[in-house]
Every structure is written in C-alpha cells, then in structure tokens.
Design a protein around this motif. Sequence first.
Motif, PDB file in Angstrom:
ATOM      1  N   LYS A 246      29.343  33.431  17.903  1.00  0.00           N
ATOM      2  CA  LYS A 246      29.017  33.879  19.251  1.00  0.00           C
ATOM      3  C   LYS A 246      28.147  32.827  19.920  1.00  0.00           C
ATOM      4  O   LYS A 246      27.911  31.756  19.367  1.00  0.00           O
ATOM      5  N   SER A 275      20.204  34.738  25.681  1.00  0.00           N
ATOM      6  CA  SER A 275      21.651  34.582  25.813  1.00  0.00           C
ATOM      7  C   SER A 275      22.350  35.932  25.761  1.00  0.00           C
ATOM      8  O   SER A 275      22.016  36.787  24.932  1.00  0.00           O
ATOM      9  N   GLU A 277      26.448  37.767  26.317  1.00  0.00           N
ATOM     10  CA  GLU A 277      27.869  37.479  26.521  1.00  0.00           C
ATOM     11  C   GLU A 277      28.695  38.744  26.645  1.00  0.00           C
ATOM     12  O   GLU A 277      28.304  39.824  26.181  1.00  0.00           O
ATOM     13  N   ASN A 308      29.787  33.597  28.135  1.00  0.00           N
ATOM     14  CA  ASN A 308      28.411  33.562  27.657  1.00  0.00           C
ATOM     15  C   ASN A 308      27.514  32.977  28.744  1.00  0.00           C
ATOM     16  O   ASN A 308      27.846  31.962  29.356  1.00  0.00           O
ATOM     17  N   VAL A 439      22.179  36.236  21.121  1.00  0.00           N
ATOM     18  CA  VAL A 439      23.255  37.213  21.332  1.00  0.00           C
ATOM     19  C   VAL A 439      23.276  38.243  20.212  1.00  0.00           C
ATOM     20  O   VAL A 439      23.357  39.457  20.452  1.00  0.00           O
TER      21      VAL A 439
END
Length: 489
Positions: A246, A275, A277, A308, A439
């Motif tokens: 990821k 981050s 996504e 992302n 993530v």
Amino acid sequence: MKTRREILKGSAWMGAAAFLAGCQFDGVLGAAKTGAPMQGFQLPPMKKIRLGLAGLGNRGLWALQRLAVVPGVEVVSIADLHEGRVAAAQKWLRENKHPEAKFGFFGENAHRKMLDQGGIDVCYVVTNWQSHVPIALEAMNRDCHAFVEVPAAFTVDECWELVETSERTKKICMQLENCCYGEVEMLALNLCRSGLLGDLVHGACGYIHDLRSNYDWDLPESKKQIGLANGEKQEMWRLKWNLEHKGNQYPTHGLGPICQYMNINRGDQFKYLVSLESDQRNFEAYAKAKYGPDHWKSQLKIAMGDMNTTLVKTERGRSIRIEHDVSSPRPYTRVNTITGTRGILTDYPYRVAFEDKPGDGATHAYFDEKRAEEVKKRYMHPIWKHAGPVAATVGGHGGMDFIMDLRWAYCLQNGLPLDTDVYDLATWCSVCELSEQSVRRGSQPIACVDFTRGAWRTAPAFGIYDIDISKMPFSKEQLEAVAKGSMEV
C-alpha cells in the motif's frame, strides 16, 4: 535497548556539533562542506567516464541510446538477464555508428560478471525495482559510483544502507530522477530562486499514469515489443509489487522537483507525513473486462488502492501533497505545483500567476497565454537555454533524460558536485515505506527520517546550475550541430 537506527537518529547532534566546531570530512577524493560527508562531495575531473549499464529493458535501451552520444562517456560494458537484449543493444550501437560495448554479459548474475570484469567508473542501474539496492551496494563496494533508476530504494533500512555505504566507500550514489530536469520543473526552480513566487508555502506533486496495460506483459505481442525471444519470460514485477504493498510506491518523479524548490536537505527537512488511500477498483475492472471474470488475472487481489494521497509537513512549516494513481483511466500528470506568498506555478497544463510587486492584492486568475509564455521564455533555466536544442533532438521524455545525463557527465568531467546526492535519494525514497506505514495504521502521522543527521540545517541551498557546452569534449562537428540544434543520435 535502542536499535541501530535509533542510535543513528539520536546522534544527529554529533554532525551538527562537528560542523559548528569547524570539522569537515576530508576524503581522498573530495571534501564535504557540511556535517554529512557526501553533501557537496567532489571528485577530481574525469575527462573520460567508463560506464557499465545494468539492464537493457525498455528504459535501459533508451538509456543506452542517450549515453552513446554524451561526450566523454564510454559505454564499456552492458549486462542483462536476457541474451537477446544484449545482442540487440550491440546491434543498435553498430547500426548507429557507435562503438560496441567491449563486454556484454547476460544471465542471472550478469551485473556481477560486469563488475568482476572491472574497468568501469560508473554502474548505471536500469534493472527491475527489487534489484536496485543490491546492485548499487555491490557497485559501491567494488569501487564504482552507482547511478540508480527510480525508485532507488523502498524501505528506510535500504535507504540507510545506501547512505552508509556511500559514506564509507566515498562513492557517489545518485538517483536517476529525470523529472528534476524537465523544462517546466527547471523553470519553476528558476522562478523560486528569483523570488517571484515569494516565500514558498505549499507544493503539490504526483504520479498519475494509467498502467493497467501492465496486465498484458506476458502476451506474445508484448514480448516482441520488449525484445524477448521465444521461451524468455517477462515477469510482471511492477504489478507484483502492487499486489503486496500500500502507500505511495513511486513518489520521486513528482517529489524530487518539489524538494529542490523547497531546499529539502538544504535548509528544510521532512518532519512527518500522513497517508490515506482509496480502495482498489480499477485493476480488477480492467482485467474482468479484457480477460473475463474467470481468468486468473481477474482473480488477483491487489493491496494498493487506486488513489493514494500523502501529506508531508516540513520543519519550516511548509506542506507537500503527493498523489499516486497508476490504475485509473486518467490523463498523465505529475501535478507539479508550487505556491508562495506572491504567486503560483502549476503544470499539466502549464500556468503561472504572481504579484508584480508584494502587496498588489488578490490574484484570481492565471496569466493569459501570451504573458505565461513570456514568463517561460524570460525565466527559462540556463541549462535548457544552452542544452535544450540538442536535448530536444536526442529526446528522452521531451529531452529531460538527456539533460540529466549531460549534467552529471559535465559535473564529473569538471570536478563539480553532482546536483543531488545519496541523502536526497534516501529522503525521497523513504516515502515508500513511511506512507505504507501510515495507511496500514489508519492514516496515523508517521515521523520522517533525517538521513543528513542534522546537516540539512547548514547545507547550502540548491542553486541554479548550468552546462558549459564548450567544456565538454564534443567534436567540432558535434559543436556545430549543437549550435544549430540539429545533433542526431
């Protein structure tokens, strides 16, 4: 007990203290001017650069074609997994009236055979992602400088290993980030340094590139396009990486230029990132539509989300947005936006607006096309002014690939520090792992890593450099062709 990484991070004060005390690293081949040994590292002039090229796939063959016309660079050795590619590369050199490489190696350990043969100064790494770090490390440990395609590394530990090996061996380890040499990117850098955008506040960048056709790599027609003979297999290595990971696994094309605008590692530094996504939809939809719902490709479960978005906060309080999407039906863009207290430049398409003088008031529209082109012409980066015509002729992503190669060759031939160093490589690439950590932890903030160990505070700003064509060993005929903008590969 502290880990080795924690000890290294905790020793940042040592580099700063050494610098304040007037200590510098003095190596046999060069001297650092900061507390980070490879910042500003210089070599004695190398009038002839002997190069070994590892990897002859799509990007590797493009690199060979560029390097063959860079004056003072001799492609001594080439290496690839497949024998057919080595033969095709030699054939291209012959047919285009360039000297063949003295040595051509193929097979599982082709790069090692090339390094064993010796006689090269630079190992130019254009292989699959997973082999970038091992080949670069082996090259530096074999007395070669390592120039590595993007991304040069994926994990923080890999980044540290490249940094520490470069420092220990006194060998350059540079990432081949061609997008730092794009015409608009270098224009933006010039605008930033001229002060026309004011004090920089925010940057936005990305890599939006529809790569769903990677699913088709194992088809016969694809094998023919990439020079594979019957029975040879092209692994879907890029897709395989996306199956497991990821985050943003390809950040540097957009991020590198933004870091140069903001002087990251040279007056500013990443502090932390966050981050987030989306879910993955597009690869699966593409496969089902093209191959049917029961095909094995339609059954693949890809970890990486379609989109992302990673946000970075810097030590000086700036923000950076980095986007990554390689699976949506969207036009290509690297976003390339930089804003400051006086104005903005953004790309795809190129637009610009800034106050004529501070305090002019609200800016609600970009400059019209005529004025935008006037800005582009007036503030064109000197490298593009002087080398742009030949770069456009040789090609490579609009000429920026050739500008990149011409610039590092010029630096080595004239005993100058390279534009970017191993600390830039590590900082940009560390986003791969750090974004994935964020993530997987529900978009938690993740502390970034200072690979310079504090030296970013005192390192000189990233400057506006040039290429003096007259100082490169072009032949008389080549110089005449350069002057006319008609040099041919």
